[in-house]
Motif scaffolding. Sequence first.
Motif, PDB file in Angstrom:
ATOM      1  N   GLU A 341       0.851  -1.196   0.000  1.00 44.24           N
ATOM      2  CA  GLU A 341       0.000   0.000   0.000  1.00 44.24           C
ATOM      3  C   GLU A 341       0.884   1.241   0.000  1.00 44.24           C
ATOM      4  O   GLU A 341       1.842   1.332   0.776  1.00 44.24           O
ATOM      5  N   ILE A 342       0.562   2.168  -0.888  1.00 45.37           N
ATOM      6  CA  ILE A 342       1.249   3.464  -0.944  1.00 45.37           C
ATOM      7  C   ILE A 342       0.176   4.544  -0.804  1.00 45.37           C
ATOM      8  O   ILE A 342      -0.700   4.677  -1.651  1.00 45.37           O
ATOM      9  N   ILE A 343       0.261   5.294   0.285  1.00 44.58           N
ATOM     10  CA  ILE A 343      -0.758   6.303   0.609  1.00 44.58           C
ATOM     11  C   ILE A 343      -0.104   7.674   0.647  1.00 44.58           C
ATOM     12  O   ILE A 343       0.935   7.860   1.299  1.00 44.58           O
ATOM     13  N   ASP A 344      -0.690   8.628  -0.069  1.00 43.79           N
ATOM     14  CA  ASP A 344      -0.143   9.988  -0.036  1.00 43.79           C
ATOM     15  C   ASP A 344      -1.254  10.995   0.242  1.00 43.79           C
ATOM     16  O   ASP A 344      -2.437  10.685   0.121  1.00 43.79           O
ATOM     17  N   THR A 345      -0.851  12.171   0.600  1.00 43.98           N
ATOM     18  CA  THR A 345      -1.801  13.272   0.878  1.00 43.98           C
ATOM     19  C   THR A 345      -1.728  14.313  -0.229  1.00 43.98           C
ATOM     20  O   THR A 345      -1.838  15.513   0.026  1.00 43.98           O
ATOM     21  N   GLY A 346      -1.515  13.819  -1.445  1.00 43.04           N
ATOM     22  CA  GLY A 346      -1.317  14.718  -2.576  1.00 43.04           C
ATOM     23  C   GLY A 346      -2.594  15.322  -3.115  1.00 43.04           C
ATOM     24  O   GLY A 346      -3.629  15.348  -2.449  1.00 43.04           O
ATOM     25  N   ILE A 347      -2.531  15.751  -4.379  1.00 45.73           N
ATOM     26  CA  ILE A 347      -3.653  16.485  -4.988  1.00 45.73           C
ATOM     27  C   ILE A 347      -4.810  15.564  -5.377  1.00 45.73           C
ATOM     28  O   ILE A 347      -5.913  16.036  -5.645  1.00 45.73           O
ATOM     29  N   GLY A 348      -4.552  14.254  -5.398  1.00 46.25           N
ATOM     30  CA  GLY A 348      -5.628  13.311  -5.683  1.00 46.25           C
ATOM     31  C   GLY A 348      -6.011  13.262  -7.156  1.00 46.25           C
ATOM     32  O   GLY A 348      -5.463  13.976  -7.993  1.00 46.25           O
ATOM     33  N   ILE A 349      -6.969  12.413  -7.430  1.00 44.92           N
ATOM     34  CA  ILE A 349      -7.446  12.198  -8.804  1.00 44.92           C
ATOM     35  C   ILE A 349      -8.962  12.333  -8.805  1.00 44.92           C
ATOM     36  O   ILE A 349      -9.640  11.791  -7.927  1.00 44.92           O
ATOM     37  N   SER A 350      -9.485  13.033  -9.778  1.00 49.25           N
ATOM     38  CA  SER A 350     -10.935  13.221  -9.842  1.00 49.25           C
ATOM     39  C   SER A 350     -11.631  11.924 -10.249  1.00 49.25           C
ATOM     40  O   SER A 350     -11.028  11.047 -10.880  1.00 49.25           O
ATOM     41  N   ASN A 351     -12.906  11.812  -9.905  1.00 53.24           N
ATOM     42  CA  ASN A 351     -13.684  10.626 -10.269  1.00 53.24           C
ATOM     43  C   ASN A 351     -13.806  10.462 -11.772  1.00 53.24           C
ATOM     44  O   ASN A 351     -13.931   9.351 -12.290  1.00 53.24           O
ATOM     45  N   THR A 352     -13.750  11.561 -12.497  1.00 52.94           N
ATOM     46  CA  THR A 352     -13.830  11.520 -13.965  1.00 52.94           C
ATOM     47  C   THR A 352     -12.582  10.889 -14.567  1.00 52.94           C
ATOM     48  O   THR A 352     -12.660  10.128 -15.526  1.00 52.94           O
ATOM     49  N   ASP A 353     -11.422  11.215 -13.981  1.00 48.48           N
ATOM     50  CA  ASP A 353     -10.152  10.735 -14.528  1.00 48.48           C
ATOM     51  C   ASP A 353      -9.761   9.353 -14.033  1.00 48.48           C
ATOM     52  O   ASP A 353      -9.001   8.643 -14.706  1.00 48.48           O
ATOM     53  N   LEU A 354     -10.267   8.953 -12.877  1.00 48.10           N
ATOM     54  CA  LEU A 354      -9.820   7.713 -12.231  1.00 48.10           C
ATOM     55  C   LEU A 354      -9.922   6.469 -13.120  1.00 48.10           C
ATOM     56  O   LEU A 354      -8.995   5.648 -13.125  1.00 48.10           O
ATOM     57  N   PRO A 355     -11.006   6.270 -13.893  1.00 48.02           N
ATOM     58  CA  PRO A 355     -11.081   5.051 -14.713  1.00 48.02           C
ATOM     59  C   PRO A 355     -10.065   4.973 -15.851  1.00 48.02           C
ATOM     60  O   PRO A 355      -9.860   3.905 -16.425  1.00 48.02           O
ATOM     61  N   TYR A 356      -9.420   6.112 -16.171  1.00 52.41           N
ATOM     62  CA  TYR A 356      -8.565   6.155 -17.359  1.00 52.41           C
ATOM     63  C   TYR A 356      -7.081   6.327 -17.038  1.00 52.41           C
ATOM     64  O   TYR A 356      -6.275   6.505 -17.943  1.00 52.41           O
ATOM     65  N   ILE A 357      -6.716   6.262 -15.767  1.00 53.71           N
ATOM     66  CA  ILE A 357      -5.332   6.612 -15.393  1.00 53.71           C
ATOM     67  C   ILE A 357      -4.304   5.609 -15.917  1.00 53.71           C
ATOM     68  O   ILE A 357      -3.125   5.944 -16.028  1.00 53.71           O
ATOM     69  N   PHE A 358      -4.747   4.374 -16.264  1.00 47.56           N
ATOM     70  CA  PHE A 358      -3.806   3.388 -16.785  1.00 47.56           C
ATOM     71  C   PHE A 358      -3.692   3.438 -18.305  1.00 47.56           C
ATOM     72  O   PHE A 358      -2.889   2.715 -18.880  1.00 47.56           O
ATOM     73  N   ASP A 359      -4.487   4.297 -18.949  1.00 52.43           N
ATOM     74  CA  ASP A 359      -4.388   4.452 -20.397  1.00 52.43           C
ATOM     75  C   ASP A 359      -3.116   5.211 -20.745  1.00 52.43           C
ATOM     76  O   ASP A 359      -2.726   6.157 -20.040  1.00 52.43           O
ATOM     77  N   ARG A 360      -2.509   4.831 -21.840  1.00 42.82           N
ATOM     78  CA  ARG A 360      -1.256   5.475 -22.243  1.00 42.82           C
ATOM     79  C   ARG A 360      -1.490   6.921 -22.648  1.00 42.82           C
ATOM     80  O   ARG A 360      -2.365   7.216 -23.443  1.00 42.82           O
ATOM     81  N   TYR A 361      -0.710   7.796 -22.064  1.00 44.04           N
ATOM     82  CA  TYR A 361      -0.752   9.232 -22.350  1.00 44.04           C
ATOM     83  C   TYR A 361      -2.036   9.919 -21.906  1.00 44.04           C
ATOM     84  O   TYR A 361      -2.295  11.046 -22.326  1.00 44.04           O
ATOM     85  N   TYR A 362      -2.821   9.253 -21.078  1.00 42.17           N
ATOM     86  CA  TYR A 362      -4.052   9.933 -20.644  1.00 42.17           C
ATOM     87  C   TYR A 362      -3.678  11.148 -19.800  1.00 42.17           C
ATOM     88  O   TYR A 362      -2.855  11.069 -18.895  1.00 42.17           O
ATOM     89  N   ARG A 363      -4.321  12.258 -20.115  1.00 44.33           N
ATOM     90  CA  ARG A 363      -4.062  13.503 -19.395  1.00 44.33           C
ATOM     91  C   ARG A 363      -5.295  13.882 -18.599  1.00 44.33           C
ATOM     92  O   ARG A 363      -6.346  14.157 -19.170  1.00 44.33           O
TER      93      ARG A 363
END
Length: 415
Positions: A341-363
């Motif tokens: 488990e890697i937990i951070d207190t960073g800026i996070g990811i929006s619910n809109t972007d979360l499903p696509y974060i493993f896609d290549r070059y997804y911004r």
Amino acid sequence: MFKKTKYRLVILNALVFFILQNAFGAMIYFYTQYSLYHQVDQNIVEKKNHLLHEKEKLGTQLNPEREENRRFVYLLWEKGNKLYQVIPKNSISSTDTNRFSPFVNKAGLQSITVGSETYRILTTSVSKDKDYLPVQNIQIVYNLKHEKEMLNHLLIVIGFGSLLSVFIAVLAGIYLANKALIPIKLSWEKQQQFVGDASHELRTPLSVMKLNLEHLFRHPDNSIEQVSETIHQVIQEINYMSRMTTDLLTLARSDSDQLQIVHESIQLDDILHQVVKDFKILAITKNIHLTTDIHPIKMAGDKERLKQLLVILLDNALKYTQKNGAISVKSKMKNSRAIIEIIDTGIGISNTDLPYIFDRYYRGDKSRTRHLEGTGLGLSIAKWIIQSHSGKIRIQSKEGEGTHVIISLPQKCKS
């Protein structure tokens, strides 16, 4: 582009479906034909055996009134192939009976067509049996009219089915073609997006390098100290392009199964400690509190690839965690699986972007700079490494609050 492919697939699928349907219909027809004719032959042979072994008189055995004989005709031949009697009488005309005489001396079952009728014939010799004198040979004749009618009806049904199968085959072809094109279209779209993004990512550093080199060319008298910033920018772009090409090569080889995962016994906790140690200095520089809770884990896996995986994930956590933030790295064994488990207190990811974060070059956030994001291929490589170890990855995140990455790897990976 896909229209021609779709039409070809429809034609191909429809043709295959049509051939299969009609082949099945042909099998039914020929099997039915074989079964009917085989049954006829068995009945004829039974009649022959009955004549030879039961030795009943002509008046009882060949009585035309008996139910079982109504579809049989018996031709009784005297010496010299002279017709002695037809039972039942007038069942075959005298003209037609002459067509049967050439088969008197032929052994085995024979077929003959007389006019519109088809007959099955078996000749048996009774010359040595006094009960049948003056008859020398008896021909057992079976009219195949009933079987022919059944087969003709079946052929009509199969013919209508064949016509209907054309319509069904076209519909099935369209359905199968649409189904087959779905993954192809998705792959094509992803490939086009990948090529476009890669071209854009490579074009940018090339443009920066070109401008900086032109600047150096226009000022040949400047000292190294004066152009050091320009040289530094060029080196940064070269390093970026190097990382980019390495990541692209890794993904290209993984797609073609050219990269082999080496399964060996490793201490995953040692790899975690090493990677965390490498990132400690960077964390201190950014004033980020990095903590660990790592338990001993012995498992089978590729040491170098797992290290690459942890570097990618910790690098992302460090990039997107702001000053005075915190990162926590944990590991444990649970049900013969290694949990990281890697937990951070960073800026996070929006619910809109979360499903696509493993896609290549997804911004996700377009406002992030290219250098902050890296090559944009890290998580794609991470996912490949995890899948190659038969593992799973789950990411929970809330925008503005942080990200929680959970990795589950089997203790014994499948080869």
